[in-house]
Design a protein around this motif. Structure first.
Motif: not given
Length: 463
Positions: A289-293, A304-312, A334-339, A358-362
């Motif tokens: 994928s091409n989203g920054a981690l 360590v928790y890793v979230c990719g921009k545009g990932d779900s 989840s279904k929706e990608p994170q901003r 606890r994360f706050y997903k946009l």
């Protein structure tokens, strides 16, 4: 001959993520569309702040954590920047202080009301404020107006990072490839670090004691910098071969964790020992994928928790001393990608539910809390999950840090506190009640001894 797969033992192997109910989300929020690899969200035990779309400048929204549900369109935003806001971060030593960096080349530090409520009154375009003001705990500019406006960058400011253990020290990094360190209590520029980065700075991370920080740069190098000496202590060229953005964070033991891309544009994770940067201790490839981690690190659990921009999804890994050092635990999907993504400090978690993150997903129009939990049957406090964690009290004043002191030299890491805002309060109450009961028992014991002595005298015929 049969072979059984050996499963690595870990108390975090069964960590699972759970989104909250719909009514506990923050709805109808116009999350910023700026193309910048920031988290766009900052959280502390009292408030959540979200960078939002704004006409004629930059703005962000500050909401008390309890103000869930649909957010009215007339709800006031925090304005003042003349360009889009790129990064925001709450002060770790005062839950009412927040800093923001913007395309207008400035950094603004704001204070909410000390009584603990942002919002409710429309924000005015601020005037330029002069200090001195003791930001972390001082009077502050009520209503979210800037306590101080910091001007020193010649291009947009994309990175904000508060010092982890020193009051009033703030780092900013701009697209002018310059890192500035400020004393926001006086508005003074403490250090200007120029010429160390030939290209755009992607990320900055302080070490746990705040004596140095590491950066990831567009030239594919990771650098460890001592800001007070103004020197690059270590440099690893081509930490990741790919041309896309990478990130670097300091771990509690001084190692460095990086995310980036391979030459074939595959996303990678790597762990580096600062004693030897020749080769990574561990290297893992994730996907193409091409989203920054975006990495989020919990020093108490070494996860360590890793979230990719545009990932779900949110992937999480445990860092250990034994190979392969980076151990995959699980993935929340989840279904929706994170901003963007916000991360709650440990002292804001609910330890009664064994919540370790606890994360706050946009989303595009919503902010959704996601709770990470370790399943446990017992309702008792799980001390193996919750060692002492960093509290809000700073270990040093800005003047002491500038003079060369480090948090570890004045009593160890930043001041510790019992984690968990809800159970922590109940635990304090129980401890206080136990102390009172012990004092009462001691007093009654002394009274019984006096009465027994009187009884003995009466029995022996002594009046």
């Amino acid at each position: 001959m049969s072979f059984r797969k050996v499963v690595r033992q870990s108390k975090f192997r069964h960590v699972f993520g759970q989104p909250v109910k719909t009514e506990q989300c923050y709805d109808d929020i116009r999350v910023s569309r700026v193309t910048w690899d920031s988290t766009f969200c900052a959280v502390n035990p009292s408030f959540v702040a979200i960078i939002v779309e704004a006409s004629g400048g930059g703005a962000f929204l500050v909401l008390p954590l309890h103000k869930t549900g649909r957010i009215d369109k007339s709800y006031p935003t925090v304005c003042g920047h003349t360009g889009p806001v790129l990064d925001i971060e709450w002060c770790p030593h005062n839950d009412h202080i927040i800093a923001s960096g913007s395309e207008d080349c400035t950094v603004m530090v704001r204070s909410g009301w000390e009584r603990g409520y942002w919002g409710g009154v429309a924000q005015r375009t601020p005037s330029r404020c002069s200090l001195p003001i003791g930001v972390a705990g001082g009077p502050g500019g009520g209503g979210g107006e800037p306590v101080v406006v910091l001007e020193g960058h010649s291009k947009r400011v994309g990175i904000i990072a508060w010092h982890p253990s020193t009051r009033n020290v703030l780092l900013s990094a701009g697209c002018d490839n310059v890192v500035l360190i400020w004393n926001v209590g006086t508005g003074e520029e403490l250090y200007r670090l120029e010429g160390m980065h030939p290209d755009l700075i992607y990320s900055v991370s302080w070490s746990r004691d705040g004596s140095r920080f590491c950066t990831a740069c567009k030239d594919k190098s990771v650098r460890v910098i001592d800001p007070r000496r103004g020197t690059v202590l270590l440099e690893k060229e081509r930490a990741h071969e790919g041309a896309r953005p990478m990130r670097a964070i300091f771990l509690a033991d001084g190692k460095i964790f990086t995310t980036g891309f391979s030459r074939m544009s595959e996303r990678q994770l790597a762990l580096w020992d600062t004693e030897n940067l020749e080769e990574p201790m561990g290297l893992q490839e994730l996907d193409s994928s091409n989203g920054a981690l975006l990495p989020f690190y919990d020093p108490d659990t070494n996860v360590v928790y890793v979230c990719g921009k545009g990932d779900s999804s949110i992937r999480y890994f445990e860092i250990t001393e034994e190979p392969p050092y980076i151990h995959f635990l699980n993935t929340f999907t989840s279904k929706e990608p994170q901003r963007g993504m916000g991360w709650m400090p440990k002292r804001g978690l609910d330890v009664s539910k064994c919540e370790i993150a606890r994360f706050y997903k946009l989303h595009e129009r919503k902010c959704e809390p996601i709770i990470m939990t370790v399943p446990r049957k017992s309702d008792l406090f799980q001390d193996d999950l919750y060692p002492d964690t960093a509290g809000p009290d700073p270990a040093l004043e800005a003047e002491e840090w500038v003079a060369g002191q480090t948090a570890g030299e004045v009593g160890g890491a930043p001041v510790v506190a019992v984690p968990g805002s809800q159970v922590g309060g109940r635990l304090d109450d129980v401890l206080q009640e136990m102390a009172a009961l012990r004092a009462l028992v001691t007093e009654q014991g002394q009274r019984i001894a006096r009465l027994e002595e009187q009884l003995s005298r009466l029995e022996n015929g002594h009046v």
